[in-house]
Design a protein around this motif. Structure first.
Motif, mmCIF file in Angstrom:
data_model
loop_
_atom_site.group_PDB
_atom_site.id
_atom_site.type_symbol
_atom_site.label_atom_id
_atom_site.label_comp_id
_atom_site.label_asym_id
_atom_site.label_seq_id
_atom_site.Cartn_x
_atom_site.Cartn_y
_atom_site.Cartn_z
ATOM 1 N N ALA A 150 0.835 -1.202 0.000
ATOM 2 C CA ALA A 150 0.000 0.000 0.000
ATOM 3 C C ALA A 150 0.870 1.252 0.000
ATOM 4 N N LYS A 151 1.943 1.249 0.785
ATOM 5 C CA LYS A 151 2.845 2.404 0.827
ATOM 6 C C LYS A 151 3.545 2.593 -0.516
ATOM 7 N N ILE A 152 4.019 1.514 -1.091
ATOM 8 C CA ILE A 152 4.673 1.602 -2.403
ATOM 9 C C ILE A 152 3.695 2.154 -3.430
ATOM 10 N N TYR A 153 2.448 1.669 -3.400
ATOM 11 C CA TYR A 153 1.436 2.135 -4.339
ATOM 12 C C TYR A 153 1.180 3.631 -4.147
ATOM 13 N N ARG A 154 1.057 4.072 -2.895
ATOM 14 C CA ARG A 154 0.832 5.498 -2.623
ATOM 15 C C ARG A 154 2.008 6.334 -3.123
ATOM 16 N N ASP A 155 3.233 5.863 -2.862
ATOM 17 C CA ASP A 155 4.420 6.602 -3.297
ATOM 18 C C ASP A 155 4.495 6.681 -4.822
ATOM 19 N N LEU A 156 4.222 5.562 -5.498
ATOM 20 C CA LEU A 156 4.262 5.558 -6.955
ATOM 21 C C LEU A 156 3.159 6.431 -7.542
ATOM 22 N N THR A 157 1.995 6.429 -6.906
ATOM 23 C CA THR A 157 0.896 7.270 -7.366
ATOM 24 C C THR A 157 1.262 8.745 -7.230
ATOM 25 N N ARG A 158 1.863 9.120 -6.100
ATOM 26 C CA ARG A 158 2.301 10.496 -5.891
ATOM 27 C C ARG A 158 3.356 10.885 -6.922
ATOM 28 N N LEU A 159 4.309 9.985 -7.172
ATOM 29 C CA LEU A 159 5.357 10.255 -8.149
ATOM 30 C C LEU A 159 4.767 10.408 -9.551
ATOM 31 N N ALA A 160 3.829 9.555 -9.912
ATOM 32 C CA ALA A 160 3.184 9.654 -11.217
ATOM 33 C C ALA A 160 2.468 10.999 -11.354
ATOM 34 N N GLY A 161 1.841 11.446 -10.288
ATOM 35 C CA GLY A 161 1.182 12.751 -10.310
ATOM 36 C C GLY A 161 2.168 13.880 -10.521
ATOM 37 N N GLU A 162 3.300 13.821 -9.837
ATOM 38 C CA GLU A 162 4.330 14.852 -9.995
ATOM 39 C C GLU A 162 4.880 14.863 -11.418
ATOM 40 N N ILE A 163 5.090 13.680 -11.990
ATOM 41 C CA ILE A 163 5.581 13.588 -13.365
ATOM 42 C C ILE A 163 4.554 14.177 -14.326
ATOM 43 N N ALA A 164 3.277 13.866 -14.110
ATOM 44 C CA ALA A 164 2.221 14.389 -14.978
ATOM 45 C C ALA A 164 2.177 15.918 -14.910
ATOM 46 N N ILE A 165 2.317 16.470 -13.716
ATOM 47 C CA ILE A 165 2.305 17.930 -13.559
ATOM 48 C C ILE A 165 3.503 18.543 -14.274
ATOM 49 N N ASP A 166 4.678 17.944 -14.133
ATOM 50 C CA ASP A 166 5.872 18.456 -14.816
ATOM 51 C C ASP A 166 5.713 18.405 -16.333
ATOM 52 N N ARG A 167 5.119 17.331 -16.836
ATOM 53 C CA ARG A 167 4.917 17.213 -18.282
ATOM 54 C C ARG A 167 3.959 18.284 -18.781
ATOM 55 N N CYS A 168 2.905 18.540 -18.021
ATOM 56 C CA CYS A 168 1.961 19.605 -18.400
ATOM 57 C C CYS A 168 2.650 20.960 -18.399
ATOM 58 N N ARG A 169 3.446 21.209 -17.379
ATOM 59 C CA ARG A 169 4.177 22.475 -17.284
ATOM 60 C C ARG A 169 5.113 22.629 -18.484
ATOM 61 N N ASN A 170 5.806 21.559 -18.847
ATOM 62 C CA ASN A 170 6.712 21.618 -19.997
ATOM 63 C C ASN A 170 5.955 21.894 -21.293
ATOM 64 N N ARG A 171 4.788 21.272 -21.457
ATOM 65 C CA ARG A 171 3.998 21.510 -22.666
ATOM 66 C C ARG A 171 3.563 22.973 -22.748
ATOM 67 N N VAL A 172 3.146 23.539 -21.625
ATOM 68 C CA VAL A 172 2.729 24.944 -21.603
ATOM 69 C C VAL A 172 3.915 25.842 -21.947
ATOM 70 N N LEU A 173 5.064 25.571 -21.348
ATOM 71 C CA LEU A 173 6.252 26.384 -21.630
ATOM 72 C C LEU A 173 6.672 26.269 -23.094
ATOM 73 N N MET A 174 6.623 25.059 -23.638
ATOM 74 C CA MET A 174 6.989 24.877 -25.041
ATOM 75 C C MET A 174 6.009 25.606 -25.955
#
Length: 91
Positions: free
Chosen positions: A15-39
């Motif tokens: 459960a902890k690993i799943y929560r950590d991976l979910t949080r990391l996936a969210g952070e990656i998604a936010i960074d990708r969106c930010r990069n698309r906006v900047l580009m």
């Protein structure tokens, strides 16, 4: 008298690993969106096309990749080349 901490179950670990991976996936998604906006802003404001941006990216990567690899592997290679004082493998 010592108290023992409760044992962590496999389900709790998963459960902890799943929560950590979910949080990391969210952070990656936010960074990708930010990069698309900047580009998009770069393309619009500088009137630069995808091919030109890709060329600039490749040039930057080629200019810095070798140094980056050298910086990462240099200390490891020096450690292999230098004799160590003591240690279990010394004759």
């Amino acid at each position: 008298m010592t108290t023992q901490s409760p044992a962590i179950t496999q389900d709790e670990i998963l459960a902890k690993i799943y929560r950590d991976l979910t949080r990391l996936a969210g952070e990656i998604a936010i960074d990708r969106c930010r990069n698309r906006v900047l580009m998009k802003l770069v393309r619009e404001k500088l009137d630069v096309g995808d091919e030109e941006l890709n060329g600039l990216f490749r040039a930057e990567l080629e200019a810095n990749l070798e140094q980056l690899c050298h910086d990462i592997t240099g200390p490891m290679l020096r450690e292999l080349e230098e004799p160590t004082a003591g240690g279990c493998c010394q004759a």
